[in-house]
Design a protein around this motif. Structure first.
Motif, PDB file in Angstrom:
ATOM      1  N   THR A 241       0.806  -1.214   0.000  1.00  0.00           N
ATOM      2  CA  THR A 241       0.000   0.000   0.000  1.00  0.00           C
ATOM      3  C   THR A 241       0.838   1.262   0.000  1.00  0.00           C
ATOM      4  O   THR A 241       0.359   2.328  -0.331  1.00  0.00           O
ATOM      5  N   PHE A 242       2.100   1.158   0.403  1.00  0.00           N
ATOM      6  CA  PHE A 242       2.988   2.313   0.334  1.00  0.00           C
ATOM      7  C   PHE A 242       4.385   1.764   0.182  1.00  0.00           C
ATOM      8  O   PHE A 242       4.825   0.982   0.995  1.00  0.00           O
ATOM      9  N   LEU A 243       5.077   2.113  -0.878  1.00  0.00           N
ATOM     10  CA  LEU A 243       6.293   1.422  -1.228  1.00  0.00           C
ATOM     11  C   LEU A 243       7.506   2.309  -1.090  1.00  0.00           C
ATOM     12  O   LEU A 243       7.489   3.483  -1.421  1.00  0.00           O
ATOM     13  N   ILE A 244       8.584   1.725  -0.618  1.00  0.00           N
ATOM     14  CA  ILE A 244       9.813   2.451  -0.387  1.00  0.00           C
ATOM     15  C   ILE A 244      10.931   1.710  -1.099  1.00  0.00           C
ATOM     16  O   ILE A 244      11.016   0.490  -1.032  1.00  0.00           O
ATOM     17  N   VAL A 245      11.813   2.406  -1.759  1.00  0.00           N
ATOM     18  CA  VAL A 245      12.916   1.776  -2.464  1.00  0.00           C
ATOM     19  C   VAL A 245      14.222   2.269  -1.877  1.00  0.00           C
ATOM     20  O   VAL A 245      14.387   3.454  -1.646  1.00  0.00           O
ATOM     21  N   ASP A 246      15.162   1.356  -1.640  1.00  0.00           N
ATOM     22  CA  ASP A 246      16.472   1.815  -1.212  1.00  0.00           C
ATOM     23  C   ASP A 246      17.394   1.844  -2.418  1.00  0.00           C
ATOM     24  O   ASP A 246      16.989   1.576  -3.524  1.00  0.00           O
TER      25      ASP A 246
ATOM     26  N   ALA B 271      13.507 -22.001  -5.296  1.00  0.00           N
ATOM     27  CA  ALA B 271      14.001 -21.827  -3.937  1.00  0.00           C
ATOM     28  C   ALA B 271      14.230 -20.343  -3.703  1.00  0.00           C
ATOM     29  O   ALA B 271      14.664 -19.625  -4.606  1.00  0.00           O
ATOM     30  N   LEU B 272      13.941 -19.876  -2.498  1.00  0.00           N
ATOM     31  CA  LEU B 272      14.070 -18.445  -2.244  1.00  0.00           C
ATOM     32  C   LEU B 272      14.294 -18.167  -0.773  1.00  0.00           C
ATOM     33  O   LEU B 272      14.001 -18.987   0.098  1.00  0.00           O
ATOM     34  N   THR B 273      14.825 -16.979  -0.516  1.00  0.00           N
ATOM     35  CA  THR B 273      14.972 -16.453   0.833  1.00  0.00           C
ATOM     36  C   THR B 273      14.295 -15.096   0.879  1.00  0.00           C
ATOM     37  O   THR B 273      14.557 -14.245   0.028  1.00  0.00           O
ATOM     38  N   ILE B 274      13.419 -14.906   1.850  1.00  0.00           N
ATOM     39  CA  ILE B 274      12.683 -13.655   1.999  1.00  0.00           C
ATOM     40  C   ILE B 274      13.169 -12.971   3.265  1.00  0.00           C
ATOM     41  O   ILE B 274      13.047 -13.520   4.360  1.00  0.00           O
ATOM     42  N   ASP B 275      13.725 -11.776   3.118  1.00  0.00           N
ATOM     43  CA  ASP B 275      14.151 -10.991   4.274  1.00  0.00           C
ATOM     44  C   ASP B 275      13.093  -9.938   4.565  1.00  0.00           C
ATOM     45  O   ASP B 275      12.855  -9.035   3.755  1.00  0.00           O
ATOM     46  N   VAL B 276      12.472 -10.057   5.728  1.00  0.00           N
ATOM     47  CA  VAL B 276      11.372  -9.191   6.122  1.00  0.00           C
ATOM     48  C   VAL B 276      11.849  -8.257   7.233  1.00  0.00           C
ATOM     49  O   VAL B 276      12.169  -8.711   8.330  1.00  0.00           O
ATOM     50  N   PRO B 277      11.930  -6.946   6.984  1.00  0.00           N
ATOM     51  CA  PRO B 277      12.389  -6.026   8.029  1.00  0.00           C
ATOM     52  C   PRO B 277      11.303  -5.789   9.068  1.00  0.00           C
ATOM     53  O   PRO B 277      10.123  -6.013   8.834  1.00  0.00           O
ATOM     54  N   GLY B 278      11.720  -5.328  10.237  1.00  0.00           N
ATOM     55  CA  GLY B 278      10.755  -5.006  11.291  1.00  0.00           C
ATOM     56  C   GLY B 278      11.397  -4.114  12.330  1.00  0.00           C
ATOM     57  O   GLY B 278      12.619  -4.156  12.539  1.00  0.00           O
ATOM     58  N   THR B 279      10.606  -3.310  13.000  1.00  0.00           N
ATOM     59  CA  THR B 279      11.137  -2.384  14.001  1.00  0.00           C
ATOM     60  C   THR B 279      11.705  -3.114  15.217  1.00  0.00           C
ATOM     61  O   THR B 279      12.610  -2.626  15.885  1.00  0.00           O
TER      62      THR B 279
ATOM     63  N   SER C 232       0.651  -6.496   8.345  1.00  0.00           N
ATOM     64  CA  SER C 232       1.655  -7.494   8.686  1.00  0.00           C
ATOM     65  C   SER C 232       2.729  -7.519   7.604  1.00  0.00           C
ATOM     66  O   SER C 232       2.455  -7.896   6.461  1.00  0.00           O
ATOM     67  N   SER C 233       3.959  -7.150   7.962  1.00  0.00           N
ATOM     68  CA  SER C 233       5.056  -7.186   6.995  1.00  0.00           C
ATOM     69  C   SER C 233       5.315  -8.603   6.515  1.00  0.00           C
ATOM     70  O   SER C 233       5.588  -8.834   5.335  1.00  0.00           O
TER      71      SER C 233
ATOM     72  N   ALA D  24       3.765  -1.268   3.532  1.00  0.00           N
ATOM     73  CA  ALA D  24       3.315  -0.187   4.410  1.00  0.00           C
ATOM     74  C   ALA D  24       3.778  -0.367   5.850  1.00  0.00           C
ATOM     75  O   ALA D  24       4.045   0.596   6.554  1.00  0.00           O
ATOM     76  N   SER D  25       3.880  -1.606   6.297  1.00  0.00           N
ATOM     77  CA  SER D  25       4.161  -1.865   7.705  1.00  0.00           C
ATOM     78  C   SER D  25       5.653  -1.964   8.018  1.00  0.00           C
ATOM     79  O   SER D  25       6.023  -2.318   9.137  1.00  0.00           O
ATOM     80  N   ALA D  26       6.523  -1.662   7.056  1.00  0.00           N
ATOM     81  CA  ALA D  26       7.965  -1.744   7.294  1.00  0.00           C
ATOM     82  C   ALA D  26       8.654  -0.489   6.762  1.00  0.00           C
ATOM     83  O   ALA D  26       8.267   0.059   5.732  1.00  0.00           O
ATOM     84  N   SER D  27       9.687  -0.052   7.475  1.00  0.00           N
ATOM     85  CA  SER D  27      10.398   1.162   7.077  1.00  0.00           C
ATOM     86  C   SER D  27      11.461   0.893   6.025  1.00  0.00           C
ATOM     87  O   SER D  27      11.977   1.820   5.408  1.00  0.00           O
ATOM     88  N   ARG D  28      11.820  -0.391   5.838  1.00  0.00           N
ATOM     89  CA  ARG D  28      12.803  -0.763   4.816  1.00  0.00           C
ATOM     90  C   ARG D  28      12.191  -1.787   3.880  1.00  0.00           C
ATOM     91  O   ARG D  28      11.262  -2.499   4.243  1.00  0.00           O
ATOM     92  N   PRO D  29      12.724  -1.901   2.665  1.00  0.00           N
ATOM     93  CA  PRO D  29      12.129  -2.827   1.698  1.00  0.00           C
ATOM     94  C   PRO D  29      12.300  -4.295   2.068  1.00  0.00           C
ATOM     95  O   PRO D  29      13.266  -4.678   2.724  1.00  0.00           O
ATOM     96  N   VAL D  30      11.362  -5.099   1.633  1.00  0.00           N
ATOM     97  CA  VAL D  30      11.479  -6.549   1.663  1.00  0.00           C
ATOM     98  C   VAL D  30      12.380  -6.957   0.494  1.00  0.00           C
ATOM     99  O   VAL D  30      12.269  -6.410  -0.599  1.00  0.00           O
ATOM    100  N   VAL D  31      13.259  -7.905   0.730  1.00  0.00           N
ATOM    101  CA  VAL D  31      14.143  -8.409  -0.329  1.00  0.00           C
ATOM    102  C   VAL D  31      13.896  -9.900  -0.492  1.00  0.00           C
ATOM    103  O   VAL D  31      13.946 -10.663   0.486  1.00  0.00           O
ATOM    104  N   ILE D  32      13.622 -10.304  -1.723  1.00  0.00           N
ATOM    105  CA  ILE D  32      13.386 -11.713  -2.042  1.00  0.00           C
ATOM    106  C   ILE D  32      14.477 -12.162  -2.993  1.00  0.00           C
ATOM    107  O   ILE D  32      14.587 -11.651  -4.112  1.00  0.00           O
ATOM    108  N   ASP D  33      15.319 -13.093  -2.563  1.00  0.00           N
ATOM    109  CA  ASP D  33      16.404 -13.628  -3.378  1.00  0.00           C
ATOM    110  C   ASP D  33      16.082 -15.056  -3.788  1.00  0.00           C
ATOM    111  O   ASP D  33      15.670 -15.877  -2.956  1.00  0.00           O
ATOM    112  N   PHE D  34      16.302 -15.350  -5.061  1.00  0.00           N
ATOM    113  CA  PHE D  34      16.027 -16.689  -5.585  1.00  0.00           C
ATOM    114  C   PHE D  34      17.318 -17.501  -5.726  1.00  0.00           C
ATOM    115  O   PHE D  34      18.407 -16.944  -5.842  1.00  0.00           O
ATOM    116  N   ASP D  35      17.145 -18.820  -5.725  1.00  0.00           N
ATOM    117  CA  ASP D  35      18.250 -19.764  -5.922  1.00  0.00           C
ATOM    118  C   ASP D  35      19.324 -19.621  -4.844  1.00  0.00           C
ATOM    119  O   ASP D  35      20.509 -19.817  -5.100  1.00  0.00           O
ATOM    120  N   THR D  36      18.923 -19.299  -3.624  1.00  0.00           N
ATOM    121  CA  THR D  36      19.874 -19.187  -2.522  1.00  0.00           C
ATOM    122  C   THR D  36      20.250 -20.562  -1.967  1.00  0.00           C
ATOM    123  O   THR D  36      21.194 -20.681  -1.182  1.00  0.00           O
TER     124      THR D  36
END
Length: 237
Positions: A7-12, A45-53, A125-126, A209-221
């Motif tokens: 709902t609200f997107l942030i890019v680093d 296969a993937l790794t999802i890094d979910v930021p949180g306060t 929920s991030s 919307a619920s995180a101050s930093r982007p979610v990163v999804i990496d494939f083939d990890t």
């Protein structure tokens, strides 16, 4: 391009982009087929890094893009281990199996008991937003390559990721999206895709919307392990 759940997107700015520039025909073609490629190969296969306060979460696992179900293990980063354990999810449901000593990788066969089911939260929920985004990175048909540039998709720069030469591209924005191409909410550069020369998706970065930093999804990890349904899960057919 997918990921309409945010709902609200942030890019680093991790990769020193040199754009944005208009997509070439080749780049638009690769962006158009990248989600279809995930569907064609069946799963990734993937790794999802979910930021949180209060500390982040890392989901390590696999997604079956034909049956629309993901499975993996969750570890907290910079936080206590109360949220650690196995996880399986669909577009509507999240199942968790708490584990005090969660393994580095999820067992190939999910446990037959000890699962707790809840609806996947669409907002607030991030973790759930990240799971939904990851599922949407597979599609049973390509996007329209001609419409992507018209809807705001662009080339941002080049990078080298795990030995692969990739182009970084942004998806179309929801405000300009045309029926038949899934858009994103927020600015046109809000979602970035790291895409190889054959259209393979290697990384996606998107804010929620619920995180101050982007979610990163990496494939083939790690090696892809076919997803087996946990008790009570009925994957799509």
């Amino acid at each position: 391009m997918a990921v309409a759940v945010a709902t609200f997107l942030i890019v680093d700015s991790g990769s020193a982009p040199t754009g944005p520039r208009e997509l070439t025909a080749d780049q638009a073609g690769r962006l158009a087929v990248t989600r279809f490629h995930n569907y064609q190969v069946g799963g990734r296969a993937l790794t999802i890094d979910v930021p949180g306060t209060a500390g982040g979460l890392t989901v390590t696992g696999s997604i079956d893009y034909r049956r629309k179900v993901g499975y993996g293990v969750v570890h907290g980063t910079g936080r206590d281990a109360s949220g650690n354990g196995l996880i399986q999810w669909t577009a509507t449901t999240v199942l968790v199996h708490p584990m005090a000593n969660a393994p580095a990788k999820a067992p190939a066969r999910p446990p037959g008991s000890g699962w707790y089911s809840r609806p996947l939260q669409k907002y607030g929920s991030s973790l759930d937003s990240s799971l939904a985004i990851a599922l949407k990175l597979g599609s049973d048909r390509p996007d329209n390559a001609e419409l992507l540039p018209q809807n705001g998709a662009a080339w941002v720069g080049r990078d080298r990721l795990d030995g692969h030469q990739v182009d970084i591209m942004t998806g179309p924005s929801a405000a300009r999206a045309t029926p038949g191409t899934a858009g994103t909410t927020g600015p046109a550069d809000a979602v970035r895709y790291w895409i190889g020369s054959d259209g393979t998706m290697y990384r996606v970065r998107v804010g929620v919307a619920s995180a101050s930093r982007p979610v990163v999804i990496d494939f083939d990890t790690h090696k892809y392990v076919p997803v087996r349904p946990a008790p009570g899960v009925t994957p799509a057919r």
